[in-house]
Design a protein around this motif. Structure first.
Motif, PDB file in Angstrom:
ATOM      1  N   ASP A 162      50.639  65.973 -90.693  1.00 35.01           N
ATOM      2  CA  ASP A 162      50.760  66.319 -92.122  1.00 35.01           C
ATOM      3  C   ASP A 162      50.327  68.309 -91.843  1.00 35.01           C
ATOM      4  O   ASP A 162      48.964  68.016 -92.254  1.00 35.01           O
ATOM      5  N   VAL A 163      50.419  68.951 -92.842  1.00 26.99           N
ATOM      6  CA  VAL A 163      49.948  70.117 -92.754  1.00 26.99           C
ATOM      7  C   VAL A 163      49.441  69.901 -94.108  1.00 26.99           C
ATOM      8  O   VAL A 163      47.890  70.760 -94.213  1.00 26.99           O
ATOM      9  N   VAL A 164      48.747  69.572 -94.696  1.00 25.99           N
ATOM     10  CA  VAL A 164      47.935  69.313 -96.298  1.00 25.99           C
ATOM     11  C   VAL A 164      46.440  68.304 -95.595  1.00 25.99           C
ATOM     12  O   VAL A 164      45.641  68.386 -95.684  1.00 25.99           O
ATOM     13  N   THR A 165      47.286  67.492 -95.421  1.00 23.54           N
ATOM     14  CA  THR A 165      46.089  66.526 -94.542  1.00 23.54           C
ATOM     15  C   THR A 165      45.540  66.456 -94.036  1.00 23.54           C
ATOM     16  O   THR A 165      44.697  65.739 -92.952  1.00 23.54           O
ATOM     17  N   THR A 199      60.698  69.791 -90.050  1.00 18.64           N
ATOM     18  CA  THR A 199      60.815  68.318 -91.516  1.00 18.64           C
ATOM     19  C   THR A 199      59.869  69.482 -92.664  1.00 18.64           C
ATOM     20  O   THR A 199      58.346  69.649 -92.031  1.00 18.64           O
ATOM     21  N   GLU A 200      59.981  69.543 -93.539  1.00 23.75           N
ATOM     22  CA  GLU A 200      58.839  69.912 -94.718  1.00 23.75           C
ATOM     23  C   GLU A 200      57.896  69.577 -94.670  1.00 23.75           C
ATOM     24  O   GLU A 200      57.464  68.070 -94.688  1.00 23.75           O
ATOM     25  N   GLY A 201      56.789  70.754 -94.824  1.00 21.95           N
ATOM     26  CA  GLY A 201      55.322  69.600 -94.735  1.00 21.95           C
ATOM     27  C   GLY A 201      54.541  68.857 -93.345  1.00 21.95           C
ATOM     28  O   GLY A 201      53.389  68.432 -93.532  1.00 21.95           O
ATOM     29  N   LYS A 202      55.387  69.261 -92.716  1.00 21.45           N
ATOM     30  CA  LYS A 202      55.062  69.110 -90.883  1.00 21.45           C
ATOM     31  C   LYS A 202      54.848  70.168 -90.346  1.00 21.45           C
ATOM     32  O   LYS A 202      55.927  70.868 -89.834  1.00 21.45           O
ATOM     33  N   GLU A 203      53.731  69.778 -88.544  1.00 19.04           N
ATOM     34  CA  GLU A 203      53.881  71.255 -88.095  1.00 19.04           C
ATOM     35  C   GLU A 203      53.699  69.860 -86.843  1.00 19.04           C
ATOM     36  O   GLU A 203      53.364  68.676 -86.638  1.00 19.04           O
TER      37      GLU A 203
END
Length: 189
Positions: free
Chosen positions: A54-57, A101-105
């Motif tokens: 998750d790019v945020v967490t 996938t949006e928000g994922k790397e």
């Protein structure tokens, strides 16, 4: 047909819901896969784990894995990284992991620095990060020919936005390679 050994399917299922936050914990899975592949007599001493982060967490989960299947499936392209990339892209139904996938790397962790084929595959796979354990020199020390891999190869990865970390848990991965070197098939040396 490309398939994972039964033990690796079970391994994936046991680890897929665990949240990972450290590079050491993620690379540890790739190194464990390489060791198990030798123990189970299902291929060479190389393992790979791809994580969806998750790019945020920054929390990551195991998304795909691969083990070296060259000798067991009679296919020189079935290196651990290539197997993991193929299964990850199939799972996403996409030729690239980047932006799938949006928000994922996606982070590719490998038990040894990639050979020339796997380095190219990693470059084009769409991962955002490459974490390596053992080194090219560790693999070549036991007789593997890793092909033409240059510092510029890694520099290009960094230039296009792929973060590269090398030598994470290296001594552990090198010991697995040394063990295999005493008993295993070196298929391109």
């Amino acid at each position: 047909m490309i398939h994972l050994p039964d033990w690796l399917v079970k391994f994936y299922n046991e680890h897929k819901d665990i949240e990972f936050t450290s590079d050491d914990d993620m690379i540890s899975l790739a190194v464990e896969i390489s060791a198990r592949n030798i123990e189970e007599n299902t291929g060479g001493p190389f393992g790979c784990a791809i994580f969806e982060r998750d790019v945020v967490t920054k929390k990551a989960k195991l998304f795909s894995c691969g083990a070296n299947r060259v000798v067991t499936l009679n296919n020189s392209s079935l290196h651990a990284e290539m197997v993991a990339i193929q299964f990850a892209q199939k799972k996403l139904q996409s030729f690239t992991l980047k932006g799938a996938t949006e928000g994922k790397e996606y982070v590719l962790c490998t038990s040894c620095e990639p050979c020339c084929m796997c380095l190219g595959g990693t470059l084009w796979s769409g991962v955002t990060e490459l974490i390596c354990s053992g080194t090219k020199a560790d693999a070549e020390k036991i007789g593997f020919n890793e092909g033409p891999v240059f510092p510029e190869s890694y520099q290009q990865m960094e230039e296009i936005g792929i973060k590269v970390r090398k030598g994470v848990l290296r001594s552990r991965a090198a010991a697995i390679l040394e063990k295999y070197g005493r008993t295993g098939v070196i298929y391109n040396g």
